[in-house]
Design a protein around this motif. Structure first.
Motif, short mmCIF file in Angstrom:
data_model
loop_
_atom_site.label_atom_id
_atom_site.label_comp_id
_atom_site.label_asym_id
_atom_site.label_seq_id
_atom_site.Cartn_x
_atom_site.Cartn_y
_atom_site.Cartn_z
N VAL A 129 -7.47 -1.90 -12.53
CA VAL A 129 -6.01 -1.74 -12.61
C VAL A 129 -5.60 -0.33 -12.22
O VAL A 129 -4.64 -0.13 -11.46
CB VAL A 129 -5.51 -2.09 -14.03
CG1 VAL A 129 -4.02 -1.78 -14.16
CG2 VAL A 129 -5.75 -3.56 -14.33
N ASP A 130 -6.33 0.67 -12.73
CA ASP A 130 -5.98 2.06 -12.40
C ASP A 130 -6.09 2.30 -10.90
O ASP A 130 -5.23 2.97 -10.30
CB ASP A 130 -6.91 3.02 -13.15
CG ASP A 130 -6.65 3.02 -14.65
OD1 ASP A 130 -5.60 2.51 -15.07
OD2 ASP A 130 -7.52 3.52 -15.40
N ARG A 131 -7.15 1.78 -10.30
CA ARG A 131 -7.33 1.96 -8.86
C ARG A 131 -6.27 1.22 -8.06
O ARG A 131 -5.75 1.73 -7.06
CB ARG A 131 -8.73 1.46 -8.46
CG ARG A 131 -9.12 1.73 -7.01
CD ARG A 131 -9.25 3.19 -6.74
NE ARG A 131 -9.78 3.46 -5.40
CZ ARG A 131 -9.64 4.61 -4.77
NH1 ARG A 131 -8.99 5.61 -5.34
NH2 ARG A 131 -10.16 4.78 -3.56
N ALA A 132 -5.93 0.02 -8.50
CA ALA A 132 -4.90 -0.76 -7.82
C ALA A 132 -3.55 -0.04 -7.85
O ALA A 132 -2.84 0.03 -6.84
CB ALA A 132 -4.77 -2.14 -8.47
N TYR A 171 1.91 0.42 -4.60
CA TYR A 171 3.11 0.57 -5.42
C TYR A 171 3.59 -0.81 -5.88
O TYR A 171 3.27 -1.84 -5.28
CB TYR A 171 4.22 1.29 -4.65
CG TYR A 171 4.77 0.52 -3.46
CD1 TYR A 171 5.80 -0.43 -3.61
CD2 TYR A 171 4.29 0.74 -2.17
CE1 TYR A 171 6.30 -1.13 -2.53
CE2 TYR A 171 4.78 0.05 -1.09
CZ TYR A 171 5.79 -0.89 -1.27
OH TYR A 171 6.27 -1.58 -0.19
N GLY A 172 4.31 -0.84 -6.97
CA GLY A 172 4.94 -2.07 -7.43
C GLY A 172 4.03 -3.04 -8.16
O GLY A 172 4.41 -4.20 -8.37
N GLY A 177 -18.55 -1.30 -0.42
CA GLY A 177 -17.94 -0.13 0.21
C GLY A 177 -17.00 -0.44 1.34
O GLY A 177 -16.45 0.47 1.96
N THR A 178 -16.78 -1.72 1.65
CA THR A 178 -15.90 -2.08 2.77
C THR A 178 -14.48 -2.40 2.32
O THR A 178 -13.63 -2.71 3.15
CB THR A 178 -16.47 -3.29 3.53
OG1 THR A 178 -16.76 -4.34 2.60
CG2 THR A 178 -17.75 -2.91 4.26
N GLY A 179 -14.22 -2.32 1.01
CA GLY A 179 -12.85 -2.52 0.53
C GLY A 179 -12.49 -3.95 0.25
O GLY A 179 -11.36 -4.39 0.55
N LYS A 180 -13.40 -4.70 -0.36
CA LYS A 180 -13.11 -6.12 -0.67
C LYS A 180 -11.89 -6.23 -1.58
O LYS A 180 -11.01 -7.07 -1.37
CB LYS A 180 -14.33 -6.75 -1.36
CG LYS A 180 -15.59 -6.78 -0.53
CD LYS A 180 -16.72 -7.50 -1.24
CE LYS A 180 -17.21 -6.76 -2.46
NZ LYS A 180 -17.88 -5.48 -2.13
N THR A 181 -11.86 -5.37 -2.61
CA THR A 181 -10.75 -5.43 -3.57
C THR A 181 -9.44 -5.05 -2.90
O THR A 181 -8.39 -5.65 -3.17
CB THR A 181 -11.03 -4.50 -4.76
OG1 THR A 181 -12.27 -4.90 -5.38
CG2 THR A 181 -9.91 -4.59 -5.78
N ILE A 182 -9.47 -4.05 -2.03
CA ILE A 182 -8.26 -3.64 -1.31
C ILE A 182 -7.72 -4.78 -0.46
O ILE A 182 -6.51 -5.02 -0.38
CB ILE A 182 -8.55 -2.40 -0.44
CG1 ILE A 182 -8.74 -1.17 -1.34
CG2 ILE A 182 -7.46 -2.16 0.59
CD1 ILE A 182 -9.16 0.08 -0.61
N PRO A 214 0.83 -1.21 0.00
CA PRO A 214 0.00 0.00 0.00
C PRO A 214 0.86 1.26 0.00
O PRO A 214 1.90 1.32 0.65
CB PRO A 214 -0.80 -0.10 1.30
CG PRO A 214 -0.62 -1.50 1.78
CD PRO A 214 0.67 -2.00 1.23
N LYS A 215 0.42 2.26 -0.74
CA LYS A 215 1.08 3.56 -0.73
C LYS A 215 0.70 4.31 0.56
O LYS A 215 -0.21 3.90 1.28
CB LYS A 215 0.68 4.38 -1.95
CG LYS A 215 1.18 3.81 -3.27
CD LYS A 215 0.77 4.71 -4.44
CE LYS A 215 1.28 4.15 -5.76
NZ LYS A 215 0.88 5.00 -6.92
N GLU A 216 1.36 5.42 0.80
CA GLU A 216 1.11 6.18 2.03
C GLU A 216 -0.32 6.72 2.08
O GLU A 216 -0.87 6.93 3.17
CB GLU A 216 2.11 7.33 2.15
CG GLU A 216 3.54 6.86 2.44
CD GLU A 216 4.47 8.02 2.69
OE1 GLU A 216 3.98 9.18 2.70
OE2 GLU A 216 5.67 7.79 2.90
N ILE A 217 -0.91 6.96 0.91
CA ILE A 217 -2.27 7.53 0.88
C ILE A 217 -3.31 6.51 1.35
O ILE A 217 -4.45 6.89 1.65
CB ILE A 217 -2.65 8.03 -0.52
CG1 ILE A 217 -2.60 6.86 -1.53
CG2 ILE A 217 -1.75 9.15 -0.97
CD1 ILE A 217 -3.16 7.23 -2.89
#
Length: 483
Positions: free
Chosen positions: A80-83, A88-89, A43-48, A8-11
């Protein structure tokens, strides 16, 4: 200790439950569970969570190449754009097209660029596998996002079957993370799991996020006495044709297709009928013709109700004496919509209007722009026909007041800037409707219906929605299951 390759990035600050679920996925995969099903509310971030687990596996050198499968091309680009925005990486190729790039070049890119993997549509996956260009040995992990439709409707002979585009994936022995919304019933999830056999694990949790809860208003019922007259005439023809089809099926001892006669238009189904029941080609043609007619009747009903009233005079309803009178006044459902939208605009609401049909969405946008004297930037129409739909969505988020869309955004796309959703024509399945409603991440829900014909159905839909929200509010943690 070697530096991490991705993460994960800092954001992006993972929430505690996201960290816990990431670890749970990793633990289950390490135990030997090849298929981990993750079912959480929208909305709970399944993909994240899935991306976080993927990064951990890459950093531990457990995997090198990942295959991501999504239902539509626009979702591939967005995914892909959101990922890459949040992590990063992550070098992911977007839906490579064989007509533009050779398979050798695609394989070379995967092998030598240090890429994480490929994100593609289910349709592309089928084509690549069918041609022998990819197999399970090419990937170490598979992520299937929006996996609610992995299995499709009942077939009398096959039972529930895998989605044709993903058929064969259930036999892959590589680890898989399958992501689906919480509102998909556990019964349906069990059907999916049954297809994947042993080594499955279900993580199903309700994570309560208060700003995502919706208020279901009482349906707005529109009085139009002519509607029921026309619908009754169509329903009589529909029942007559269906009765004739069932008579033929009974004559030949065919059972199992009566609840979904449309499956008899499938060439594979017809071949099975010929083989098992020895039905001649003439009878099969007769069945197909009758089914095509009653499907046409259903389309006519939707067409004149939601798209083009004038076409009624040229349809099978032309003989109805009330047609000419009905066409003299404006569509009362559109007029009701105008009043609701006008009221919301006075409250400075941003409004999301959903239509199941493209022509209806176009009709709504034109009608509201004219009646409410809206500027072009005030109302945004997105039907999936244009390639710039995400540019249009961004324009709504920035300055738009009304967004009119079709099912193009029923999966994977957030519209958190909307304060209310008006469902002008609802999907046939409650699951689809929950996906549509989940796009706005909370707010008011308004359902429109004609008195009589749609009223009973829409009241049932409203009750089901309230029950669904009450059910998830009442659940605490959810469940985990070994299969």
């Amino acid at each position: 200790m070697s530096p991490k390759k991705c993460g994960p990035k800092e954001i992006l600050k993972l929430r505690d439950y996201q960290k816990d679920l990431t670890q749970e996925i990793l633990d289950r995969l390490e135990e030997g569970k090849r298929n981990v099903f993750l079912s959480l509310p929208q909305g709970t971030g399944k993909t994240i969570i899935a991306l976080s687990a993927m990064c951990e596996l890459i950093n531990k050198h457990d995997i090198e190449s990942v295959l991501v499968l999504l239902p539509r091309r626009v979702l591939v680009d967005q995914w892909v754009d959101r990922a890459q925005e949040l992590f990063y990486g992550l070098g992911l190729m977007k839906n490579p097209t064989l007509s533009k790039m050779s398979i050798e070049r695609i394989r070379g890119w995967l092998k030598h660029s240090g890429a994480t993997g490929i994100a593609m549509t289910c349709h592309s996956f089928r084509n690549y596998v069918r041609k022998g260009y990819f197999c399970q040995e090419d990937f170490d992990l598979v992520i299937v996002d929006e996996a609610a439709d992995l299995v499709v409707a009942r077939d009398f002979i096959e039972g529930f079957r895998m989605l044709a585009y993903l058929a064969g994936l259930e036999k892959w022995e590589k680890p898989k993370i399958l992501i689906l919304p919480y509102h998909v019933s556990e019964k349906k999830i069990r059907r999916m799991i049954r297809k994947f056999g042993r080594h499955c694990y279900l993580i199903r949790r309700y994570i309560r996020v208060s700003q995502f809860l919706c208020t279901v208003n009482d349906p707005v019922i529109i009085k139009d006495p002519y509607i029921n007259t026309f619908v009754t005439a169509l329903e009589e023809r529909y029942r007559k044709i269906r009765k004739n089809v069932n008579r033929i099926l009974s004559k030949h001892g065919i059972e199992g297709y009566r609840e979904n006669l449309e499956t008899l238009l499938n060439p594979r189904t017809l071949e099975r009928l010929k083989k098992i029941y020895r039905i001649d080609d003439e009878t099969l043609q007769q069945i197909q013709t009758m089914i095509a007619k009653y499907i046409l009747i259903q389309h006519v009903k939707k067409w004149f109700l939601y798209s083009n009233r004038e076409e009624l005079s040229r349809s099978i309803l032309a003989a109805q004496k009330d047609v000419e009178e009905w066409l003299k006044y404006e569509d009362r459902k559109l007029l009701a919509l105008e009043n609701i939208v006008r009221s919301y605009l006075k409250q400075d609401y941003k409004i999301y209007i959903f239509s199941q049909y493209i022509t209806t969405a176009q009709l709504i946008a034109d009608f509201l722009q004219k009646k409410l004297q809206l500027k072009p930037r005030d109302i945004v129409l997105i039907t999936g026909i244009d390639e710039d739909q995400y540019i249009k969505l961004d324009s709504f988020k920035r300055a738009g007041r009304i967004l009119v869309t079709t099912p193009v955004f029923d999966k994977g796309t957030d519209i958190p800037q909307a304060d209310a959703i008006i469902v002008y024509t609802h999907p046939l399945r409650i699951e689809r409707l929950l996906q549509v409603i989940g796009r706005i991440r909370g707010g008011e829900i308004v359902l429109l219906a004609y008195e009589g014909y749609e009223e009973e159905i829409i009241n049932q839909v409203a009750d089901r929605l309230r029950q669904a929200f009450a059910k998830v509010e009442g659940e605490k943690d959810g469940l985990n299951r070994h299969f």
